[in-house]
Motif scaffolding. Structure first.
Motif, PDB file in Angstrom:
ATOM      1  N   PRO A  98      -1.126   2.951  16.391  1.00  8.28           N
ATOM      2  CA  PRO A  98      -0.085   2.358  15.545  1.00  8.28           C
ATOM      3  C   PRO A  98       0.219   0.906  15.933  1.00  8.28           C
ATOM      4  O   PRO A  98       0.340   0.592  17.119  1.00  8.28           O
ATOM      5  CB  PRO A  98       1.122   3.266  15.779  1.00  8.28           C
ATOM      6  CG  PRO A  98       0.516   4.589  16.115  1.00  8.28           C
ATOM      7  CD  PRO A  98      -0.716   4.251  16.923  1.00  8.28           C
ATOM      8  N   TRP A  99       0.279   0.071  14.924  1.00  8.03           N
ATOM      9  CA  TRP A  99       0.619  -1.344  15.015  1.00  8.03           C
ATOM     10  C   TRP A  99      -0.433  -2.184  15.742  1.00  8.03           C
ATOM     11  O   TRP A  99      -0.190  -3.323  16.111  1.00  8.03           O
ATOM     12  CB  TRP A  99       1.982  -1.563  15.650  1.00  8.03           C
ATOM     13  CG  TRP A  99       3.120  -0.881  14.979  1.00  8.03           C
ATOM     14  CD1 TRP A  99       3.114  -0.213  13.789  1.00  8.03           C
ATOM     15  CD2 TRP A  99       4.451  -0.776  15.456  1.00  8.03           C
ATOM     16  NE1 TRP A  99       4.343   0.294  13.495  1.00  8.03           N
ATOM     17  CE2 TRP A  99       5.196  -0.040  14.519  1.00  8.03           C
ATOM     18  CE3 TRP A  99       5.097  -1.231  16.592  1.00  8.03           C
ATOM     19  CZ2 TRP A  99       6.531   0.248  14.677  1.00  8.03           C
ATOM     20  CZ3 TRP A  99       6.435  -0.949  16.755  1.00  8.03           C
ATOM     21  CH2 TRP A  99       7.142  -0.222  15.803  1.00  8.03           C
ATOM     22  N   SER A 100      -1.632  -1.646  15.939  1.00  9.13           N
ATOM     23  CA  SER A 100      -2.662  -2.377  16.680  1.00  9.13           C
ATOM     24  C   SER A 100      -3.382  -3.426  15.845  1.00  9.13           C
ATOM     25  O   SER A 100      -3.997  -4.341  16.399  1.00  9.13           O
ATOM     26  CB  SER A 100      -3.689  -1.406  17.255  1.00  9.13           C
ATOM     27  OG  SER A 100      -4.340  -0.696  16.209  1.00  9.13           O
ATOM     28  N   CYS A 101      -3.324  -3.316  14.503  1.00 12.45           N
ATOM     29  CA  CYS A 101      -4.047  -4.268  13.664  1.00 12.45           C
ATOM     30  C   CYS A 101      -3.455  -4.290  12.266  1.00 12.45           C
ATOM     31  O   CYS A 101      -2.706  -3.401  11.875  1.00 12.45           O
ATOM     32  CB  CYS A 101      -5.536  -3.919  13.597  1.00 12.45           C
ATOM     33  SG  CYS A 101      -5.904  -2.357  12.771  1.00 12.45           S
ATOM     34  N   THR A 102      -3.834  -5.312  11.533  1.00 17.20           N
ATOM     35  CA  THR A 102      -3.449  -5.413  10.126  1.00 17.20           C
ATOM     36  C   THR A 102      -4.586  -4.883   9.261  1.00 17.20           C
ATOM     37  O   THR A 102      -5.725  -4.713   9.731  1.00 17.20           O
ATOM     38  CB  THR A 102      -3.148  -6.869   9.726  1.00 17.20           C
ATOM     39  OG1 THR A 102      -4.365  -7.625   9.816  1.00 17.20           O
ATOM     40  CG2 THR A 102      -2.072  -7.483  10.607  1.00 17.20           C
ATOM     41  N   LEU A 103      -4.296  -4.635   8.006  1.00 19.69           N
ATOM     42  CA  LEU A 103      -5.302  -4.163   7.066  1.00 19.69           C
ATOM     43  C   LEU A 103      -6.457  -5.155   6.991  1.00 19.69           C
ATOM     44  O   LEU A 103      -7.621  -4.774   7.025  1.00 19.69           O
ATOM     45  CB  LEU A 103      -4.659  -3.954   5.695  1.00 19.69           C
ATOM     46  CG  LEU A 103      -5.481  -3.201   4.667  1.00 19.69           C
ATOM     47  CD1 LEU A 103      -4.565  -2.425   3.749  1.00 19.69           C
ATOM     48  CD2 LEU A 103      -6.357  -4.111   3.877  1.00 19.69           C
ATOM     49  N   PHE A 128      -1.192   2.235   6.137  1.00 22.21           N
ATOM     50  CA  PHE A 128      -0.544   0.961   6.457  1.00 22.21           C
ATOM     51  C   PHE A 128       0.811   0.852   5.763  1.00 22.21           C
ATOM     52  O   PHE A 128       0.977   1.341   4.651  1.00 22.21           O
ATOM     53  CB  PHE A 128      -1.404  -0.215   5.966  1.00 22.21           C
ATOM     54  CG  PHE A 128      -2.736  -0.334   6.644  1.00 22.21           C
ATOM     55  CD1 PHE A 128      -2.887  -1.148   7.740  1.00 22.21           C
ATOM     56  CD2 PHE A 128      -3.835   0.371   6.175  1.00 22.21           C
ATOM     57  CE1 PHE A 128      -4.121  -1.264   8.366  1.00 22.21           C
ATOM     58  CE2 PHE A 128      -5.063   0.264   6.784  1.00 22.21           C
ATOM     59  CZ  PHE A 128      -5.208  -0.552   7.888  1.00 22.21           C
ATOM     60  N   ASP A 129       1.740   0.190   6.413  1.00 21.74           N
ATOM     61  CA  ASP A 129       2.981  -0.274   5.792  1.00 21.74           C
ATOM     62  C   ASP A 129       3.061  -1.770   6.046  1.00 21.74           C
ATOM     63  O   ASP A 129       2.888  -2.209   7.187  1.00 21.74           O
ATOM     64  CB  ASP A 129       4.214   0.416   6.385  1.00 21.74           C
ATOM     65  CG  ASP A 129       4.445   1.789   5.770  1.00 21.74           C
ATOM     66  OD1 ASP A 129       3.964   2.034   4.650  1.00 21.74           O
ATOM     67  OD2 ASP A 129       5.111   2.615   6.406  1.00 21.74           O
ATOM     68  N   TRP A 130       3.303  -2.518   5.006  1.00 17.53           N
ATOM     69  CA  TRP A 130       3.358  -3.978   5.060  1.00 17.53           C
ATOM     70  C   TRP A 130       2.096  -4.531   5.729  1.00 17.53           C
ATOM     71  O   TRP A 130       2.118  -5.471   6.485  1.00 17.53           O
ATOM     72  CB  TRP A 130       4.603  -4.466   5.769  1.00 17.53           C
ATOM     73  CG  TRP A 130       5.868  -4.272   5.009  1.00 17.53           C
ATOM     74  CD1 TRP A 130       6.206  -3.185   4.247  1.00 17.53           C
ATOM     75  CD2 TRP A 130       6.968  -5.160   4.933  1.00 17.53           C
ATOM     76  NE1 TRP A 130       7.451  -3.363   3.714  1.00 17.53           N
ATOM     77  CE2 TRP A 130       7.951  -4.564   4.122  1.00 17.53           C
ATOM     78  CE3 TRP A 130       7.234  -6.406   5.483  1.00 17.53           C
ATOM     79  CZ2 TRP A 130       9.159  -5.174   3.840  1.00 17.53           C
ATOM     80  CZ3 TRP A 130       8.433  -7.004   5.201  1.00 17.53           C
ATOM     81  CH2 TRP A 130       9.378  -6.387   4.382  1.00 17.53           C
ATOM     82  N   SER A 131       0.970  -3.870   5.487  1.00 18.33           N
ATOM     83  CA  SER A 131      -0.352  -4.233   6.013  1.00 18.33           C
ATOM     84  C   SER A 131      -0.486  -4.056   7.519  1.00 18.33           C
ATOM     85  O   SER A 131      -1.417  -4.560   8.123  1.00 18.33           O
ATOM     86  CB  SER A 131      -0.734  -5.668   5.617  1.00 18.33           C
ATOM     87  OG  SER A 131      -0.890  -5.741   4.226  1.00 18.33           O
TER      88      SER A 131
END
Length: 119
Positions: free
Chosen positions: A49-54, A97-100
């Motif tokens: 979780p939260w490790s990268c963006t889309l 994803f949320d907010w990418s």
């Protein structure tokens, strides 16, 4: 089209980006700051979780992604192929994803068919 980015004090490596396509269409996503190090995305265990963006996942060796659902804000769902650590075979996984920003990864249902051809 207009866009703006702001630094986030609570996430030093990320910025929030707002993009207005038309007056009624506003898209928002987290993006990596240009001066921040890029995440190392080499195996399924790196996708926490939260490790990268889309965008980062799509640009990694896991890409290209099959975008399944969402409109660029909350609830984006994309599929990718990876070697399953349990079976040693390539299989599809879903990235949520949320907010990418990556929230979690799970195996895709067995009825999901990869549409983007051989890899």
């Amino acid at each position: 089209m207009r866009y703006a980015r702001w630094n986030l004090s609570f996430w030093p490596g990320l910025q929030i980006e707002l993009t207005e396509v038309r007056r009624a269409n506003l898209f928002r996503e987290f993006v990596r700051r240009p001066d921040a190090p890029q995440p190392s995305l080499r195996s399924l265990s790196d996708l926490t979780p939260w490790s990268c963006t889309l965008r980062e996942l799509d640009d990694s060796e896991f890409g290209p992604l099959d975008h399944l659902d969402g409109v660029g804000a909350i609830g984006d769902l994309s599929a990718f192929l990876v070697i399953d650590p349990d079976s040693g075979r390539e299989r599809a996984y879903w990235a949520n994803f949320d907010w990418s920003l990556l929230q979690y990864v799970e195996p895709a249902p067995t009825h999901y068919v990869w549409p983007l051809g051989e890899r």
